[in-house]
Design a protein around this motif. Structure first.
Motif, mmCIF file in Angstrom:
data_model
loop_
_atom_site.group_PDB
_atom_site.id
_atom_site.type_symbol
_atom_site.label_atom_id
_atom_site.label_comp_id
_atom_site.label_asym_id
_atom_site.label_seq_id
_atom_site.Cartn_x
_atom_site.Cartn_y
_atom_site.Cartn_z
ATOM 1 N N ASN A 98 0.831 -1.200 0.000
ATOM 2 C CA ASN A 98 0.000 0.000 0.000
ATOM 3 C C ASN A 98 0.865 1.250 0.000
ATOM 4 O O ASN A 98 0.570 2.233 -0.674
ATOM 5 C CB ASN A 98 -0.928 0.008 1.221
ATOM 6 C CG ASN A 98 -2.151 -0.870 0.998
ATOM 7 O OD1 ASN A 98 -2.642 -0.981 -0.112
ATOM 8 N ND2 ASN A 98 -2.630 -1.488 2.063
ATOM 9 N N ALA A 99 1.935 1.230 0.786
ATOM 10 C CA ALA A 99 2.844 2.377 0.824
ATOM 11 C C ALA A 99 3.493 2.586 -0.540
ATOM 12 O O ALA A 99 3.656 3.721 -0.998
ATOM 13 C CB ALA A 99 3.910 2.162 1.892
ATOM 14 N N LEU A 100 3.845 1.476 -1.207
ATOM 15 C CA LEU A 100 4.450 1.570 -2.534
ATOM 16 C C LEU A 100 3.466 2.163 -3.532
ATOM 17 O O LEU A 100 3.823 3.025 -4.354
ATOM 18 C CB LEU A 100 4.901 0.183 -2.994
ATOM 19 C CG LEU A 100 5.520 0.099 -4.400
ATOM 20 C CD1 LEU A 100 6.781 0.961 -4.479
ATOM 21 C CD2 LEU A 100 5.839 -1.346 -4.751
ATOM 22 N N LEU A 101 2.209 1.724 -3.466
ATOM 23 C CA LEU A 101 1.192 2.247 -4.364
ATOM 24 C C LEU A 101 0.970 3.734 -4.132
ATOM 25 O O LEU A 101 0.769 4.512 -5.075
ATOM 26 C CB LEU A 101 -0.123 1.478 -4.181
ATOM 27 C CG LEU A 101 -0.114 0.023 -4.634
ATOM 28 C CD1 LEU A 101 -1.439 -0.644 -4.304
ATOM 29 C CD2 LEU A 101 0.175 -0.083 -6.126
ATOM 30 N N MET A 102 1.009 4.166 -2.865
ATOM 31 C CA MET A 102 0.889 5.586 -2.558
ATOM 32 C C MET A 102 2.051 6.355 -3.156
ATOM 33 O O MET A 102 1.886 7.442 -3.724
ATOM 34 C CB MET A 102 0.850 5.797 -1.043
ATOM 35 C CG MET A 102 -0.540 5.739 -0.439
ATOM 36 S SD MET A 102 -1.613 7.037 -1.080
ATOM 37 C CE MET A 102 -0.779 8.485 -0.418
ATOM 38 N N ALA A 103 3.257 5.805 -3.029
ATOM 39 C CA ALA A 103 4.441 6.469 -3.575
ATOM 40 C C ALA A 103 4.323 6.618 -5.090
ATOM 41 O O ALA A 103 4.660 7.665 -5.649
ATOM 42 C CB ALA A 103 5.700 5.685 -3.213
ATOM 43 N N VAL A 104 3.809 5.568 -5.757
ATOM 44 C CA VAL A 104 3.631 5.625 -7.210
ATOM 45 C C VAL A 104 2.656 6.738 -7.582
ATOM 46 O O VAL A 104 2.894 7.523 -8.511
ATOM 47 C CB VAL A 104 3.121 4.266 -7.748
ATOM 48 C CG1 VAL A 104 2.679 4.393 -9.204
ATOM 49 C CG2 VAL A 104 4.207 3.210 -7.614
ATOM 50 N N GLN A 105 1.556 6.836 -6.827
ATOM 51 C CA GLN A 105 0.575 7.880 -7.105
ATOM 52 C C GLN A 105 1.180 9.273 -6.973
ATOM 53 O O GLN A 105 0.986 10.138 -7.846
ATOM 54 C CB GLN A 105 -0.606 7.766 -6.137
ATOM 55 C CG GLN A 105 -1.531 6.612 -6.413
ATOM 56 C CD GLN A 105 -2.781 6.689 -5.572
ATOM 57 O OE1 GLN A 105 -3.531 7.660 -5.630
ATOM 58 N NE2 GLN A 105 -3.023 5.668 -4.764
#
Length: 441
Positions: free
Chosen positions: A146-153
């Motif tokens: 989830n943290a990685l997906l937030m970073a991508v966004q």
């Protein structure tokens, strides 16, 4: 009974709330807002932010008074009445039940633009099937993912803004600071409010942190601050991104309104960036839809378990997977409506439920503090009467600013809730069952 350990700080709660809002959605709905406002998207977000800040303050006040899960349902039930609390919960159910549909529809619109040979309904069905299968099996995304997906966004958003600025730098006639994205030549308040009614879709979820009460340190102080900060920070992100995007693409003309940011991404960054943008947006929409369907199905399960909905259908867990399969399948079935709706109507329809719940929470502040608590004095007059009244008026105005089909569908949903409440309470003679939200959301 075991209790969760209060370990979350203010920063952690704020990060959770912003992640729940899915910041990249500002790009996903940009074309819809540009069309609704006549090319004044930042003005719509500014109006939405002001309205949502008043409502966020009311949520904060009620979270301090009742630090329990359940959000609008619990606040209205405890402050006003159980029956009106049920209506607030019914409005919240509209969000949870139909939100996956809107999320998948937005993702499908962008994939349809990238792969025009594939019909958009195919992408909608693919989203529904894959996310439903994952939720039935019970696979949960780890916190690191989830943290990685937030970073991508955030990286995609930052790159989008940076390329917009670079694109504008190539045209000396276009200044970086201008009122044009807010006025587009003149100020059309009805159009801006119509856009704001849609823009509020981006803010959905700012109140979700109220479900973290047990896990937060000093929740009576932390949760109200977090709700306000999430709304403010999210609003600043939406306002800033939409400002530069509107500067880079003035007006409201697009090849496809539902996937306008795809066209803008190609103009400012070329084929390579448009591919990266599409990956970021679709991944964000997929993760958001996965979470929304999981949350909605858990809410339906809780309502079935507490006999607010038929227990034989919704109150059952799969013996094999340990997940509420019937509730997940209902969310998937509802999402099939995306095959007949467009992005604008679907997001507006969901906002009807949100604005109704928001209105009742503003009303709950007045009932709890000003009427029942008899809070008086100049500060109490402003905080417990004027501010929630302004939030209430803003939310009602936003409801009236929704498109006619969304208002009609929302009114039908509200009427169904009233009829079901009458049946549940024997013609309103007894109180409705109380829901346990602690494990629902």
């Amino acid at each position: 009974m075991a209790r969760l350990q209060p370990t979350l700080s203010l920063g952690s709660v704020v990060l959770f709330g912003i992640a729940y809002m899915t910041p990249i959605i500002v790009l996903g709905t940009f074309g819809i807002l540009a069309q609704a406002t006549g090319g004044r998207v930042p003005a719509a977000y500014l109006a939405a932010l002001v309205a949502m800040l008043f409502t966020a303050m009311s949520y904060g006040r009620m979270a301090a008074a009742f630090p329990v899960a359940g959000s609008a349902y619990s606040y209205v039930r405890k402050a006003i009445s159980p029956k009106l609390g049920f209506i607030a919960g019914w409005a919240v159910l509209l969000d949870y039940l139909f939100l996956p549909m809107a999320i998948w529809l937005i993702g499908a619109a962008y994939l349809g633009s990238a792969f025009p040979s594939v019909p958009q309904p195919v992408w909608v069905l693919a989203f529904i099937l894959v996310t439903s299968a994952i939720n039935i099996v019970g696979l949960k995304l780890a916190n690191t993912v989830n943290a990685l997906l937030m970073a991508v966004q955030f990286l995609v958003l930052a790159a989008f803004v940076a390329l917009c600025i670079h694109y504008l730098g190539g045209d000396p006639r276009t200044p970086l600071w201008s009122l044009a994205p807010f006025t587009n030549g003149d100020l059309q308040l009805p159009m801006i409010m119509s856009g704001a009614a849609i823009a509020c879709y981006s803010f959905l979820g700012f109140d979700a942190v109220s479900t973290l009460t047990e896990e937060t340190r000093d929740p009576r102080r932390t949760i109200p601050k977090a709700i306000f900060l999430i709304t403010l920070v999210g609003g600043v992100i939406f306002l800033g991104v939409s400002y530069f995007v509107q500067l880079a693409h003035p007006g409201d003309q697009f090849s496809s309104v539902d996937s306008a940011a795809y066209e803008i991404a190609r103009n400012i960054g070329g084929d390579l960036f448009v591919s990266l943008f599409l990956i970021g947006l679709v991944v964000g929409q997929f993760a958001s839809g996965l979470s929304a369907q999981a949350s909605g199905s858990r809410l339906l399960y809780a309502m079935g378990r507490d006999r607010v909905l038929p227990a034989s259908i919704f109150g059952r867990m799969s013996g094999r997977f340990g997940t509420p399969v019937n509730s997940i399948l209902l969310c998937a079935l509802v999402a099939l409506l995306a095959l007949k709706l467009d992005v604008s109507t679907s997001t507006s329809f969901i906002n009807f439920g949100a604005f109704l719940a928001f209105s009742l929470v503003n009303l709950a502040v007045i009932f709890h503090y000003w009427i029942a608590g008899k809070a008086r004095g100049a500060r109490a007059f402003v905080v417990f009467l004027i501010c929630p009244l302004m939030g209430l008026v803003a939310d009602l105005w936003l409801i009236l600013s929704l498109d006619k089909l969304a208002v009609m569908l929302g009114a039908v949903w509200l009427a169904l809730g009233c009829v079901y409440l009458a049946w549940l309470t024997g013609g309103f003679r007894r109180q409705p069952p109380e829901m346990d939200f602690q494990e629902a959301i």
